[in-house]
Design a protein around this motif. Structure first.
Motif, PDB file in Angstrom:
ATOM      1  N   GLY A  72      17.350  -6.154 -15.837  1.00 11.95           N
ATOM      2  CA  GLY A  72      17.175  -4.723 -15.701  1.00 11.95           C
ATOM      3  C   GLY A  72      16.540  -4.356 -14.373  1.00 11.95           C
ATOM      4  N   PRO A  73      16.149  -3.084 -14.244  1.00 14.20           N
ATOM      5  CA  PRO A  73      15.598  -2.615 -12.975  1.00 14.20           C
ATOM      6  C   PRO A  73      14.224  -3.213 -12.697  1.00 14.20           C
ATOM      7  CG  PRO A  73      15.412  -0.916 -14.652  1.00 14.20           C
ATOM      8  CD  PRO A  73      16.222  -2.015 -15.272  1.00 14.20           C
ATOM      9  N   THR A  74      13.852  -3.213 -11.445  1.00 16.30           N
ATOM     10  CA  THR A  74      12.534  -3.711 -11.032  1.00 16.30           C
ATOM     11  C   THR A  74      11.454  -2.770 -11.523  1.00 16.30           C
ATOM     12  OG1 THR A  74      13.501  -4.704  -9.064  1.00 16.30           O
ATOM     13  CG2 THR A  74      11.125  -4.381  -9.062  1.00 16.30           C
ATOM     14  N   PHE A  75      10.364  -3.355 -12.008  1.00 19.23           N
ATOM     15  CA  PHE A  75       9.263  -2.536 -12.515  1.00 19.23           C
ATOM     16  C   PHE A  75       8.402  -2.079 -11.349  1.00 19.23           C
ATOM     17  CE2 PHE A  75       4.815  -2.288 -13.992  1.00 19.23           C
ATOM     18  CZ  PHE A  75       4.940  -1.228 -14.876  1.00 19.23           C
ATOM     19  N   ASP A  76       8.238  -0.772 -11.223  1.00 14.81           N
ATOM     20  CA  ASP A  76       7.414  -0.203 -10.149  1.00 14.81           C
ATOM     21  C   ASP A  76       6.344   0.752 -10.674  1.00 14.81           C
ATOM     22  OD1 ASP A  76       8.769  -1.498  -8.067  1.00 14.81           O
ATOM     23  OD2 ASP A  76      10.356   0.024  -8.096  1.00 14.81           O
ATOM     24  N   GLY A  77       6.192   0.806 -11.985  1.00 14.00           N
ATOM     25  CA  GLY A  77       5.268   1.768 -12.554  1.00 14.00           C
ATOM     26  C   GLY A  77       3.814   1.343 -12.424  1.00 14.00           C
ATOM     27  N   PRO A  78       2.907   2.191 -12.863  1.00 12.03           N
ATOM     28  CA  PRO A  78       1.482   1.844 -12.792  1.00 12.03           C
ATOM     29  C   PRO A  78       1.103   0.800 -13.835  1.00 12.03           C
ATOM     30  CG  PRO A  78       1.766   3.939 -13.905  1.00 12.03           C
ATOM     31  CD  PRO A  78       3.132   3.532 -13.437  1.00 12.03           C
ATOM     32  N   VAL A  79       0.012   0.123 -13.556  1.00 10.48           N
ATOM     33  CA  VAL A  79      -0.554  -0.871 -14.472  1.00 10.48           C
ATOM     34  C   VAL A  79      -2.000  -0.483 -14.728  1.00 10.48           C
ATOM     35  CG1 VAL A  79      -1.202  -3.286 -14.772  1.00 10.48           C
ATOM     36  CG2 VAL A  79       0.982  -2.707 -13.711  1.00 10.48           C
ATOM     37  N   THR A  80      -2.376  -0.460 -15.976  1.00 10.80           N
ATOM     38  CA  THR A  80      -3.759  -0.147 -16.345  1.00 10.80           C
ATOM     39  C   THR A  80      -4.504  -1.441 -16.629  1.00 10.80           C
ATOM     40  OG1 THR A  80      -3.117   1.986 -17.290  1.00 10.80           O
ATOM     41  CG2 THR A  80      -5.252   1.092 -17.938  1.00 10.80           C
ATOM     42  N   ILE A  81      -5.618  -1.628 -15.937  1.00  5.87           N
ATOM     43  CA  ILE A  81      -6.412  -2.858 -16.060  1.00  5.87           C
ATOM     44  C   ILE A  81      -7.813  -2.475 -16.504  1.00  5.87           C
ATOM     45  CG2 ILE A  81      -7.152  -4.959 -14.879  1.00  5.87           C
ATOM     46  CD1 ILE A  81      -5.007  -4.387 -12.766  1.00  5.87           C
ATOM     47  N   THR A  82      -8.321  -3.177 -17.502  1.00  6.18           N
ATOM     48  CA  THR A  82      -9.648  -2.891 -18.058  1.00  6.18           C
ATOM     49  C   THR A  82     -10.450  -4.183 -18.123  1.00  6.18           C
ATOM     50  OG1 THR A  82      -8.723  -1.123 -19.432  1.00  6.18           O
ATOM     51  CG2 THR A  82     -10.923  -1.920 -20.008  1.00  6.18           C
ATOM     52  N   LEU A  83     -11.704  -4.116 -17.704  1.00  2.00           N
ATOM     53  CA  LEU A  83     -12.638  -5.241 -17.828  1.00  2.00           C
ATOM     54  C   LEU A  83     -13.755  -4.804 -18.764  1.00  2.00           C
ATOM     55  CD1 LEU A  83     -13.407  -8.117 -16.812  1.00  2.00           C
ATOM     56  CD2 LEU A  83     -14.874  -6.983 -15.123  1.00  2.00           C
ATOM     57  N   ARG A  84     -13.912  -5.506 -19.879  1.00  2.00           N
ATOM     58  CA  ARG A  84     -14.926  -5.124 -20.869  1.00  2.00           C
ATOM     59  C   ARG A  84     -15.398  -6.354 -21.622  1.00  2.00           C
ATOM     60  NH1 ARG A  84     -12.507  -4.429 -26.097  1.00  2.00           N
ATOM     61  NH2 ARG A  84     -10.238  -4.672 -26.020  1.00  2.00           N
ATOM     62  N   GLU A  85     -16.519  -6.211 -22.256  1.00  2.00           N
ATOM     63  CA  GLU A  85     -17.026  -7.282 -23.103  1.00  2.00           C
ATOM     64  C   GLU A  85     -16.223  -7.310 -24.398  1.00  2.00           C
ATOM     65  OE1 GLU A  85     -21.193  -6.956 -23.685  1.00  2.00           O
ATOM     66  OE2 GLU A  85     -21.650  -6.739 -21.550  1.00  2.00           O
ATOM     67  N   PRO A  86     -15.953  -8.505 -24.960  1.00  2.00           N
ATOM     68  CA  PRO A  86     -15.160  -8.585 -26.193  1.00  2.00           C
ATOM     69  C   PRO A  86     -15.800  -7.777 -27.317  1.00  2.00           C
ATOM     70  CG  PRO A  86     -15.395 -10.758 -25.222  1.00  2.00           C
ATOM     71  CD  PRO A  86     -16.301  -9.838 -24.449  1.00  2.00           C
ATOM     72  N   GLY A  87     -14.980  -6.989 -27.987  1.00  2.00           N
ATOM     73  CA  GLY A  87     -15.463  -6.164 -29.083  1.00  2.00           C
ATOM     74  C   GLY A  87     -15.985  -4.811 -28.652  1.00  2.00           C
ATOM     75  N   SER A  88     -16.193  -4.620 -27.357  1.00  2.00           N
ATOM     76  CA  SER A  88     -16.682  -3.331 -26.876  1.00  2.00           C
ATOM     77  C   SER A  88     -15.498  -2.381 -26.684  1.00  2.00           C
ATOM     78  CB  SER A  88     -17.427  -3.507 -25.549  1.00  2.00           C
ATOM     79  OG  SER A  88     -17.800  -2.250 -25.020  1.00  2.00           O
ATOM     80  N   PRO A  89     -15.601  -1.140 -27.191  1.00  2.00           N
ATOM     81  CA  PRO A  89     -14.473  -0.213 -27.048  1.00  2.00           C
ATOM     82  C   PRO A  89     -14.346   0.349 -25.647  1.00  2.00           C
ATOM     83  CG  PRO A  89     -16.300   0.878 -28.151  1.00  2.00           C
ATOM     84  CD  PRO A  89     -16.702  -0.561 -27.983  1.00  2.00           C
ATOM     85  N   ARG A  90     -15.386   0.228 -24.840  1.00  2.00           N
ATOM     86  CA  ARG A  90     -15.349   0.783 -23.496  1.00  2.00           C
ATOM     87  C   ARG A  90     -15.560  -0.294 -22.457  1.00  2.00           C
ATOM     88  NH1 ARG A  90     -19.442   5.727 -23.211  1.00  2.00           N
ATOM     89  NH2 ARG A  90     -20.870   4.023 -23.787  1.00  2.00           N
ATOM     90  N   GLY A  91     -15.166   0.032 -21.242  1.00  2.00           N
ATOM     91  CA  GLY A  91     -15.319  -0.899 -20.139  1.00  2.00           C
ATOM     92  C   GLY A  91     -14.939  -0.218 -18.835  1.00  2.00           C
TER      93      GLY A  91
END
Length: 211
Positions: A72-91
């Motif tokens: 299929g076509p090349t992926f050029d969309g955005p990527v969301t990256i999150t760094l958080r502690e395991p089990g934490s809902p926020r980061g």
């Protein structure tokens, strides 16, 4: 034996975090001076790296990713990256646009411990992937090491000078004996008074002999 095997398998399954299992886990391998990231399914693949290979608390952590499609076509969309502690809902969350080739962002972990890196993007469907990152203590600052070395050298030099300058007191008398020796010697007692000599007995006068 079967019961013990089932119990061991159940214990292992409970002990492992959920994000370490399943097809959405990103493999993390140390290679050269980076942590290499890799994942794939039947449609897409993800490759990337984490620098440095020893993430430290309070220091920047660079994440570089590349998402490619097998068909299929090349992926050029955005990527969301999150760094958080395991089990934490926020980061720390970064939505990254594609650069010339890759998606690049930087995080700064605030404390030591185990962290979870989440990567999400949408091709034929939304895909959310997870990796495990261990963050360690920051190294001792170089100036602190130099200060410690300087203090140790100063102490050693002081002891060396003291050992050279200090007198050798091995031949000195004991302080108490030295004090007794410094006291004046008592005067000898006066001689006893001599009694007057008795006079010698007088000789009787000689009588002249008769002729």
């Amino acid at each position: 034996m079967l019961g013990l095997s089932l119990l061991a398998g159940l214990t292992t399954a409970v002990a492992q975090p959920a994000f370490l299992k399943g097809p959405d886990r990103i493999s993390v391998d140390r290679r050269n001076q980076v942590l290499e990231l890799s994942w794939s399914d039947t449609e897409d693949r993800l490759q990337g790296s984490i620098q440095p290979y020893l993430p430290r608390a309070g220091e920047p952590l660079k994440v570089l990713l590349h998402v490619g499609s097998f068909d299929g076509p090349t992926f050029d969309g955005p990527v969301t990256i999150t760094l958080r502690e395991p089990g934490s809902p926020r980061g720390q969350v970064q939505t990254v646009k594609k650069g010339a080739v890759n998606w690049v962002t930087t995080f700064t972990p605030e404390s030591t411990g185990l962290y979870q890196l989440d990567v999400s993007f949408r091709t034929t469907r939304l895909k959310v992937l997870h990796a495990e990152v261990e963050v360690t203590d920051p190294p001792v600052p170089r100036f602190v090491l130099w200060v410690m070395v300087g203090i140790a050298a100063t102490v050693a030099l002081g002891y060396g000078i003291r050992s050279v300058v200090r007198k050798d007191r091995s031949d000195e008398p004991h302080p108490v004996l030295a004090e007794l020796a410094a006291q004046p010697s008592p005067a000898p007692p006066p001689p006893a008074a001599e009694s007057p000599a008795e006079p010698a007995p007088e000789k009787p006068p000689e009588t002249p002999s008769s002729l």
